[in-house]
Design a protein around this motif. Structure first.
Motif, PDB file in Angstrom:
ATOM      1  N   SER A  78     -27.840  -0.595  63.540  1.00 55.24           N
ATOM      2  CA  SER A  78     -28.800  -0.159  62.502  1.00 55.24           C
ATOM      3  C   SER A  78     -28.313   1.138  61.857  1.00 55.24           C
ATOM      4  CB  SER A  78     -30.191   0.027  63.107  1.00 55.24           C
ATOM      5  OG  SER A  78     -30.174   1.111  64.013  1.00 55.24           O
ATOM      6  N   ALA A 103     -32.052  -4.421  52.603  1.00 50.16           N
ATOM      7  CA  ALA A 103     -32.834  -3.217  52.929  1.00 50.16           C
ATOM      8  C   ALA A 103     -34.003  -3.580  53.835  1.00 50.16           C
ATOM      9  CB  ALA A 103     -33.329  -2.557  51.652  1.00 50.16           C
ATOM     10  N   LYS A 106     -32.705  -4.078  57.268  1.00 47.54           N
ATOM     11  CA  LYS A 106     -32.244  -2.822  57.874  1.00 47.54           C
ATOM     12  C   LYS A 106     -33.400  -1.863  58.138  1.00 47.54           C
ATOM     13  CE  LYS A 106     -27.432  -1.735  56.810  1.00 47.54           C
ATOM     14  NZ  LYS A 106     -26.530  -0.875  56.069  1.00 47.54           N
ATOM     15  N   ALA A 108     -34.655  -0.173  55.700  1.00 47.35           N
ATOM     16  CA  ALA A 108     -34.434   0.933  54.757  1.00 47.35           C
ATOM     17  C   ALA A 108     -35.552   0.959  53.717  1.00 47.35           C
ATOM     18  CB  ALA A 108     -33.089   0.757  54.070  1.00 47.35           C
ATOM     19  N   ASP A 112     -34.107   3.218  48.354  1.00 47.12           N
ATOM     20  CA  ASP A 112     -32.700   3.348  48.733  1.00 47.12           C
ATOM     21  C   ASP A 112     -31.834   2.388  47.911  1.00 47.12           C
ATOM     22  OD1 ASP A 112     -30.976   4.858  50.279  1.00 47.12           O
ATOM     23  OD2 ASP A 112     -30.755   3.284  51.788  1.00 47.12           O
ATOM     24  N   GLY A 149     -29.570   2.456  53.861  1.00 46.82           N
ATOM     25  CA  GLY A 149     -30.127   3.034  55.090  1.00 46.82           C
ATOM     26  C   GLY A 149     -29.336   4.214  55.633  1.00 46.82           C
TER      27      GLY A 149
END
Lengths: 309, 255
Positions: A78, A103, A106, A108, A112, A149
């Motif tokens: 990660s 994203a 992840k 995130a 992002d 991320g």
């Protein structure tokens, strides 16, 4: 300096063929590490091992100060971003949708996506389907996915593959600024040392699954000195000295200079003293620096014969 | 797991899975209903006739339908070589489970479309027969169970060969074989035991209706037949087994 990647005796065999053998890789934090070797050297296999995409036959892997195990793998990954071989994407989705998908996986933040699109300069094409993208744009999208991320470690396998010279230049500039812009350690592979020598500060040279050299780029040049050229007033008087030093068959004459193979510094100093004493008139000593490409070729060619660096 | 499911859902955008489901359900219904009923007798057994013919048509349509559905779900991962990215972002178990759940959701939608279509047919042709909800639920449950077996089997094929052509080829072969066996079984019970040995033809034994020909009245008579709960359980068990096999294949896959 601490290492972000450390492997110990890493091996991977496919049946009777060994792709990676006894690899002890050390990638320092904050470095741009060039993982270099000819095609089939085991670079991609090593990177896949680091990402847990394939299982090692033996050996251990430490990433980001943690042992890579099936249990810890996802937690460690990660904090990494990767691009292996070719970018992965869904052609029917737009660039932004592809990035939102990654994203989401992840964990995130949605904003992002905007940041990474900006970094890889794909903002104007964010709403276009990836199926309509050029190869270079897809590569950049792959990099953007890896950057989502804020990863601590970026693992990029030949990210310039298939790009035209302009695309390679652009990708090189993009990667060179990664540590500064994103604060990530970058492990990047290529079969061309010349392609990476402008952006990496550490290198690992791999051939036939074995690591031939690992360390700072400057150390590679220093470690692998080039030929020594001597300018002498009386070259004829040098012959007996060279013969007694065991260099008679190795010396050659080029443009009025006596050229010797790479020598250790202490040995060279003694030789120059002996030549001066014999009256050869040493008026110049120069070490010809070899290009990194030449060093790389000599290393990979020497592998299997002498193993000497 | 939720993240994996959300990712799968995002992938469905512009993939038009819904159209495929509509096409499969529509084809099955149109083939199952055949022409418009043209007599009071036919209207009086409208739903029963569909409950009887639809499983036969399922045997022909669903193997190809499931192959197409499965290939839509899995082939994009093969074509785009996304496994090496996805396997670094989520556990392989979650990835496989999310795909399987989405597949099951598609099967539910397919069953829903068929149910709605069947009711719409009843309204359109003004069937005089009252709808037996129990028979409808049994038809859909039996159909879904066999479809799930097909889906799980095609998933395994896709994981092994990674080609939609193989899936569609096998699907077509299964369709032909299934329909042929169903026809033989229909003609005086020939090949009926074979139907039990071939899971993709279990649509027919799981049917809640049988047909008898009333020679005197020169018409078909539809009669409820005992529900084979054991076969339904066997279908679900086989589906579970194939799914676990697929999960194991994904978990051990080196990419």
């Amino acid at each position: 300096m601490q290492n972000v990647v450390m492997t110990s005796g890493l091996c991977k065999a496919y049946g009777s063929r060994t792709a990676v053998q006894g690899l002890d890789l050390c990638v320092p934090y904050g470095s741009v590490y060039g993982f270099i070797g000819p095609n089939g050297a085991g670079k991609t296999t090593t990177m896949k091992l680091l990402l847990g995409l394939i299982h090692p036959t033996s050996g251990s892997i430490r990433l980001l100060d943690e042992e890579l195990t099936p249990q810890s793998r996802l937690k460690i990954l990660s904090r990494t971003g990767s691009l292996i071989e070719s970018p992965s994407y869904y052609a029917h989705l737009t660039a932004a949708e592809n990035l939102q998908l990654v994203a989401g996986l992840k964990g995130a933040e949605a904003k992002d996506v905007v940041r990474v699109l900006d970094i890889v300069r794909l903002t104007p094409d964010a709403r276009r389907k990836v199926g309509q993208f050029s190869l270079g744009m897809r590569q950049r999208l792959g990099i953007a996915m890896a950057l989502l991320g804020w990863p601590t470690l970026l693992i990029l396998d030949e990210p310039t593959n298939g790009l035209d010279p302009a695309g390679i230049q652009e990708m090189r500039a993009l990667l060179a600024e990664m540590p500064r812009r994103c604060g990530a350690t970058v492990l990047i592979s290529s079969h061309l040392l010349s392609e990476l020598e402008q952006i990496v500060d550490h290198v690992g040279i791999l051939n036939k699954g074995r690591l031939l050299y690992q360390g700072p780029l400057a150390g590679l040049q220093q470690h692998s000195r080039g030929d020594v050229a001597l300018r002498l007033l009386h070259p004829a008087l040098a012959a007996p000295v060279l013969k007694s030093a065991g260099l008679a068959g190795l010396a050659r004459e080029e443009r009025g200079e006596v050229v010797l193979p790479p020598l250790k510094e202490a040995f060279l100093a003694d030789l120059v003293g002996s030549l001066a004493a014999a009256g050869a008139g040493v008026v110049g000593v120069s070490c010809r620096s070899r290009s990194l490409e030449e060093i790389f070729l000599s290393l990979t060619k020497a592998d299997g014969e002498t193993g000497v660096v | 797991m939720l993240r994996s499911l959300c990712a799968e859902w995002r992938k469905t955008r512009r993939r038009f899975d819904g159209l495929l489901l509509l096409l499969v359900a529509g084809t099955a219904l149109l083939m199952g209903v055949g022409g418009a009923p043209d007599s009071l007798q036919e209207l009086a057994c409208g739903y029963s006739a569909i409950f009887y013919t639809l499983p036969i048509v399922h045997g022909l349509v669903m193997p190809v339908g499931m192959a197409a559905l499965c290939s839509r779900l899995w082939d994009e991962e093969t074509r785009s070589n996304t496994a090496k990215l996805l396997f670094t972002l989520q556990s392989r178990g979650d990835f496989f489970a999310a795909k399987t759940l989405l597949g099951l959701f598609d099967l539910l939608v397919l069953a829903g479309l068929e149910a709605v279509g069947l009711l719409a047919m009843g309204r359109l042709y003004a069937f005089t027969e009252a709808l037996d909800v129990g028979q409808l639920v049994w038809l859909l449950a039996g159909g879904m169970a066999v479809e799930a077996v097909l889906f799980a089997a095609f998933t395994l094929l896709q994981l092994r060969f990674g080609s939609p052509v193989v899936l569609l080829g096998v699907g077509l072969g299964c369709s032909m074989c299934g329909f042929f066996l169903a026809m033989l079984a229909d003609i005086g019970g020939m090949a009926a035991p074979v139907l039990y040995a071939v899971p993709f033809t279990w649509f027919l034994p799981l049917s809640g209706m049988r047909m008898e020909w009333d020679a005197a009245a020169r018409r078909a008579v539809y009669l409820p037949q005992p529900r084979q709960y054991a076969l339904l359980a066997a279908a679900l068990g086989l589906c579970l087994l194939l799914t676990l096999w697929g999960r194991h294949a994904v978990a051990g896959k080196e990419v």
